[in-house]
Design an enzyme around this catalytic site. Sequence first.
Site, PDB file in Angstrom:
ATOM      1  N   ASP A 111       0.823  -1.205   0.000  1.00 29.71           N
ATOM      2  CA  ASP A 111       0.000   0.000   0.000  1.00 29.71           C
ATOM      3  C   ASP A 111       0.861   1.261   0.000  1.00 29.71           C
ATOM      4  OD1 ASP A 111      -2.282   1.534   0.069  1.00 29.71           O
ATOM      5  OD2 ASP A 111      -3.069   0.639   1.910  1.00 29.71           O
ATOM      6  N   GLU A 131     -14.281   1.736   0.770  1.00 28.43           N
ATOM      7  CA  GLU A 131     -13.687   2.380   1.939  1.00 28.43           C
ATOM      8  C   GLU A 131     -14.148   3.830   2.085  1.00 28.43           C
ATOM      9  OE1 GLU A 131      -9.464   2.195   1.301  1.00 28.43           O
ATOM     10  OE2 GLU A 131      -9.434   4.043   0.125  1.00 28.43           O
TER      11      GLU A 131
END
Length: 662
Positions: A413, A468
């Site tokens: 990430d 998200e």
Amino acid sequence: MRITLTTFLLALTISSWGQKKYQLKSPDGKLIAAISLNDKISYAITHQNDTILKPSVLNMTLNNGVTWGKGSQLRSAKTTTSHQQINALFYKRNQIDDHYNELVLSFKENFNLIFRAYNEGIAYRFVSTSDKLITVKNEEAIFNFTKDFNAYVPYVKGKFKDIESQYFNSFENEYTYTPLSKISADKLAFSPLVVSLDNGKKVCLAEADLESYPGMYLTNTNGSKSLQSNFAHYPTATKQGGHNELQQLVTAREPYLAKSKAKAQFPWRIVIVSTNDKQLADNDMVYKLAAPSRVADASWVKPGKVAWEWWNHWGISNVDFEAGINTETYQAYIDFASKNGIEYVILDEGWAVNKKADLFQVVPEIDLKKLIAHAKVKNVGIILWAGYYAFERDLEKVCKHYSEMGVKGFKIDFMDRDDQQMVDFHYRAAEVAAKYKLMLDFHGTYKPTGINRTYPNVINFEAVHGLEQMKWTGPELDQVTYDVTFPFIRMVAGPIDYTQGAMRNATKRTHRGINDEPMSQGTRCRQLAQYVIFESPLNMLCDSPTNYEKEQECTDFISTVPTVWDQTVALEGEIGKHIAIARKKGDQWYVGAMTNWDARKTELDLSFLGEGSYVAELYRDGANANRIASDYKKETITIPANRKLSVSMAKGGGVAMKIYKK
């Protein structure tokens, strides 16, 4: 088969202008690329007599002062046709029909310019023929449209002081629907980007085989009817920083884009042309143009579902321990995954000591060896989250250590860049991870450009404005419309880690952003349909085991729907309004449909089923789903003999079904 032909090439020399023109047609003859060579190289595209692009220049400038495409001297021109089948791994179909005509223009300045014409689009790339290293100072790719058409523009998200600062971004976007001339001169957009033409046609601009080169942004700096390329320059210097000290921030850049190896092949520039929107929802050009697999044996790569804790904020209840980042919580997720046939559990951010960028420092609350052993007994694999810099700095050691421990892969990430240095990292990470039989899910990164074909262990990508976002935004964000927009645009590039599966569902009026108990916009059946519609070989279950156990009927559907497919059929769709897709695995078909905030009744054409009698397990919006978004009904129906099935969807609704022979 691969056959060399000459009949596809039309060469015309106009001596008074010193101009050469070449024409390349698609196999079905409907798409034509007209390439002109004089002082500049340009190309134009027509489709069934409609002009798609007016003459558009292309060139690449090197640091030695030579510009490929300006004053270049042609040495030879050759055409071939190729028709073959690609055996696709971990994809939306297992066989891809790869049929194109190709024109190779060779120039005395040590480069080739290659054009390919497919039935669904035109692509071109530069190739160096020199044995020497070269430095690319700039590349110019122009896309000239005939009118001031509207475009779906994925601007870089956020507030930025200048263009340079926009090169650092998460590649998550909504779409701004705007005329070409109104595209902001101060903003970058990234591909894929779709332009709406006349007669229902669309153009999707994309790129493929992006290796050791920066990704292409699109911009319009002059208020014209054109789009122009823009690229991040190569970093001169970086410093550690950003999110939890896990990123590398560029502090200075070189006056060039890339240093390239001898005989480098540069990325494909792609112009996809559709006559109806559903063609964009099922397009293979990026995968077809990517480099073939470099992993000799990928049989160890196992796609599947993932029980995931971050979205639901470790939201387990009715247990005798405090849920959070600790061994007991992850054991509960493993037990849930095992009970429901879910292949993996992910340990997202928090298992490694914060702000150390060191993946060998595990927090004391986690007994990683115990968790991996417990998961192995339960036939569940463990995937670990990793911040970019922590993974990159110890790449080989991290992969070797955790592979030997029994970890199955990493979710990496916060790369948030696509300059050459960062693109190189993706390929290096994929190669090393494959060496140790580790899968990779690239999060916080640029859109896929085919590396999932070249390294099939790269199993998924983010680069999507996913679920998200629902944790921290309310009804001011229209996620429902986005859900029926990006499958025609972003998903053209490849799979997405959208992370669907919410069991708390809200209407447009009732949705709120609540971190500890997040919810989705739209109905329950919309969440189920997304497991069919969204391409995602490694697919998250975003909600908590507690919520799934309360909704076992839906959990059973989610946990059994495949993540890779033998066949895909786009049934219908219109960008921003609705979509329906059917996918086959073995002898079973799955169908998903979604609508925007308009309630919709539609007739699905299921003629792809062929002969025989079929039954469907159907999940549809309940009678009160417009008010209570979690309301749904499951029923078993017989597919009509005429293969026409009428379905109704609530506002923000969806339909999901599993079809099998009687």
